[in-house]
Design a protein around this motif. Sequence first.
Motif, PDB file in Angstrom:
ATOM      1  N   ILE A 359       0.659  -1.454  -0.674  1.00  0.00           N
ATOM      2  CA  ILE A 359      -0.191   0.046  -0.140  1.00  0.00           C
ATOM      3  C   ILE A 359       0.753   0.972  -0.297  1.00  0.00           C
ATOM      4  O   ILE A 359       0.292   2.250  -0.724  1.00  0.00           O
ATOM      5  CB  ILE A 359      -0.532   0.073   1.355  1.00  0.00           C
ATOM      6  CG1 ILE A 359      -1.924  -1.024   1.582  1.00  0.00           C
ATOM      7  CG2 ILE A 359      -1.578   1.322   0.929  1.00  0.00           C
ATOM      8  CD1 ILE A 359      -2.298  -1.392   2.346  1.00  0.00           C
ATOM      9  N   PRO A 360       2.105   1.351   0.954  1.00  0.00           N
ATOM     10  CA  PRO A 360       2.926   2.177   0.853  1.00  0.00           C
ATOM     11  C   PRO A 360       3.491   2.984  -0.915  1.00  0.00           C
ATOM     12  O   PRO A 360       3.136   3.959  -0.991  1.00  0.00           O
ATOM     13  CB  PRO A 360       4.243   2.394   1.765  1.00  0.00           C
ATOM     14  CG  PRO A 360       2.954   1.681   2.723  1.00  0.00           C
ATOM     15  CD  PRO A 360       2.211   0.908   1.567  1.00  0.00           C
ATOM     16  N   ALA A 365       3.846   5.444  -5.479  1.00  0.00           N
ATOM     17  CA  ALA A 365       4.066   5.222  -7.155  1.00  0.00           C
ATOM     18  C   ALA A 365       2.015   6.580  -7.544  1.00  0.00           C
ATOM     19  O   ALA A 365       2.271   6.773  -8.938  1.00  0.00           O
ATOM     20  CB  ALA A 365       3.333   4.280  -7.648  1.00  0.00           C
ATOM     21  N   SER A 366       0.851   6.387  -7.009  1.00  0.00           N
ATOM     22  CA  SER A 366       0.286   7.202  -7.392  1.00  0.00           C
ATOM     23  C   SER A 366       0.103   8.719  -7.475  1.00  0.00           C
ATOM     24  O   SER A 366      -0.780   9.734  -7.992  1.00  0.00           O
ATOM     25  CB  SER A 366      -1.527   6.464  -6.685  1.00  0.00           C
ATOM     26  OG  SER A 366      -0.697   6.515  -5.603  1.00  0.00           O
ATOM     27  N   VAL A 551      -1.930   1.572 -11.003  1.00  0.00           N
ATOM     28  CA  VAL A 551      -2.682   3.141 -11.480  1.00  0.00           C
ATOM     29  C   VAL A 551      -2.902   2.856 -12.445  1.00  0.00           C
ATOM     30  O   VAL A 551      -4.080   3.707 -12.740  1.00  0.00           O
ATOM     31  CB  VAL A 551      -0.783   3.663 -11.534  1.00  0.00           C
ATOM     32  CG1 VAL A 551      -1.344   4.721 -12.146  1.00  0.00           C
ATOM     33  CG2 VAL A 551      -0.541   3.912 -10.097  1.00  0.00           C
ATOM     34  N   VAL A 552      -2.759   2.526 -13.541  1.00  0.00           N
ATOM     35  CA  VAL A 552      -3.596   2.614 -14.783  1.00  0.00           C
ATOM     36  C   VAL A 552      -4.740   1.026 -14.902  1.00  0.00           C
ATOM     37  O   VAL A 552      -5.740   2.375 -15.352  1.00  0.00           O
ATOM     38  CB  VAL A 552      -2.684   1.342 -15.937  1.00  0.00           C
ATOM     39  CG1 VAL A 552      -3.591   1.390 -16.872  1.00  0.00           C
ATOM     40  CG2 VAL A 552      -1.232   2.204 -16.270  1.00  0.00           C
ATOM     41  N   LEU A 614       8.898   7.410  -8.695  1.00  0.00           N
ATOM     42  CA  LEU A 614       8.773   7.586  -6.938  1.00  0.00           C
ATOM     43  C   LEU A 614       9.062   6.789  -6.085  1.00  0.00           C
ATOM     44  O   LEU A 614       9.660   6.970  -5.117  1.00  0.00           O
ATOM     45  CB  LEU A 614       7.569   8.754  -7.090  1.00  0.00           C
ATOM     46  CG  LEU A 614       7.574   9.627  -5.425  1.00  0.00           C
ATOM     47  CD1 LEU A 614       8.724  10.325  -5.742  1.00  0.00           C
ATOM     48  CD2 LEU A 614       6.389   9.997  -5.197  1.00  0.00           C
ATOM     49  N   PRO A 615       8.173   5.702  -6.426  1.00  0.00           N
ATOM     50  CA  PRO A 615       8.836   4.483  -5.612  1.00  0.00           C
ATOM     51  C   PRO A 615      10.306   4.056  -5.391  1.00  0.00           C
ATOM     52  O   PRO A 615      10.796   3.514  -4.094  1.00  0.00           O
ATOM     53  CB  PRO A 615       7.311   3.629  -5.620  1.00  0.00           C
ATOM     54  CG  PRO A 615       6.466   4.747  -6.730  1.00  0.00           C
ATOM     55  CD  PRO A 615       7.687   5.821  -7.145  1.00  0.00           C
TER      56      PRO A 615
END
Length: 619
Positions: A359-360, A365-366, A551-552, A614-615
């Motif tokens: 989840i983090p 990523a989002s 995310v997609v 980012l992740p």
Amino acid sequence: MTKRLASLTGYAAGGALLLVALVIMIDVVLRWALSMPIKGMFEVSELVFAALMSLAFADANYRRSHVSMELVGHLTKRVAGIWVVAHLLTAITFALFTLFLFSYGAAKAQFSEKTLVLQWPLAPFWYLAGIMMAFSFVTQTAVFFEDVRALTKHHASHIVRELAPSLISLLLVAAAGGALILWQGQMNEVVKVLIGFTTLYLLALTHIPIGIAMALSGLIGAYALLGASPAALVGTNNLTSVLSSADIASVPLFLLMGNLAVAAGFADQIFSAATSFFGRLRGGHAIATIIGCAGFGTVSGSSVATTATIGGVAYREMRSRNYAPGLATGSIAAGGTLGALIPPSVILIIYCVIAEQSIPASFMASLIPGLLAVSLYVIAISTLVRLKPELAPEGAETKTSRLKAMFIAWRPGLLFLLVIGGLYGGLFTAQEAAAVGTGFAFLFWLLSGRASWHGLFTAVRAAATTSATLYLLIVGANIFGAFLNLAGITNAVLSIIDPATTPAWLILVILVAMYLVLGSVFDTVAALIITVPFVVPIISALGYDLIWWGVVTLTLVEIGMITPPIGMNVFVMKSLVGKEVPISTIFKGVVPFLIADSIRLLLLILFPVITLWLPTVLR
């Protein structure tokens, strides 16, 4: 009496949810400030959530809040009989859930199982959950008898006509189940999986809640493949794992945080701050709406809640300044979808649970795709008002300076930083982040000058009821997913779509088209839950990152929320404006945002680094 019982259970579940959030918050503070955490807090909170959410079902059942597809009733105009059958099967399912919990408690008692840290016996907690689930069964049974009384007021021939669609559907379900029992040895994986989905859709189309339809389909399929005892074990294990999941527990806590934020006036503050910055521009209030929706979406985590909350404020402001109805309503409906992507996103949490992803990491990523969505929406508005100036008036100077505007929304900003910063910084888990956010939202509500018992009761009850509807979907998805695994879903999918011979781009195009169609017809959570079990093996086989695909997927779900003919956010917007704006005008108003969404979707698919950078950096 049942109505009073349902209301009482809703308030009790919501109040317990708030109390658990505050205790978890205290545990986090004690751990980091004094290195004195509450002993065994993590394991006890999981067990408390099992009983809490079992109780929350009671109010959701009586209020008929569960997500369902009401297609057959609308087509046949025969609703009363369909609801009788739907609520009967729902009552039967909750009876099974009650039995599952009591049998699980009995098993814990038989082996004298205890918690690891505190060494408390587990059985009492699960017996308590069983008792709470029994209340849910009682309220659902009351709903069933209410429908029976309404149906039996009619003539016998009318009753038969009303019941006919559901009875035909049940006969087809029985035939599918019988075929699976008798000839499963001669069936390959594809046929077994198709029978499972056929059963699911036959049940779902006749008003049976999606979660119940998935649970029943999974149990029927497991019974056909393995027998009664293993099927009961499948149901028990998946029910208890969902009820006691720490990750899923963050969903009701984030929903409660959002409700308390609404009660504290965060929506007005966010919109006022955004208006102070962008009100000077042509179309500035529409841009402020997008920024406000993005800001409130980070707090509420719910797209529908964002649309309903910001919409009430933003539409009034824009119409008073002579904005075109299409632009005003379209910007609100589209802006509301940002709540599905910008963390903390409830829908993203559900995806992570089903796909077994972090989840983090998914929240990280989002974030950039969420900011990209905001930017493209702002560009869409700026381009539109430049091409058609009559859609929005010229900007006007605001009385509030931009420096002062930054302080208007300091409370929502601080709440966002606490939740997301602490989560990204590794200070606490997703459940603890949600609890800390809830605790601070509660504190802000107390100090807002809006605090009242009625407001508190409304917020906690709504959070508990909404959570129950989501939990039922997740429980049903887990049980149905277990059947799909038993039936060989991975081999079935790969036998149809072979990544070794089918171009990856073609597979992605097919999946994108599927989600766009489902997203415009199904409820967004239901569309996500039904598809993830068979889509994830395809994405894994193609070698793509599952967080990127999440995310997609959420982007596709967002697009579905404003896509004809259903478009959930469009209808939420319609409920706000009533007869003042035709539904066709709202759909026309979202077209520029659909174009922006299409560009964003293409960028995310062609350049996965937008999602995964980012992740990678923050790990």
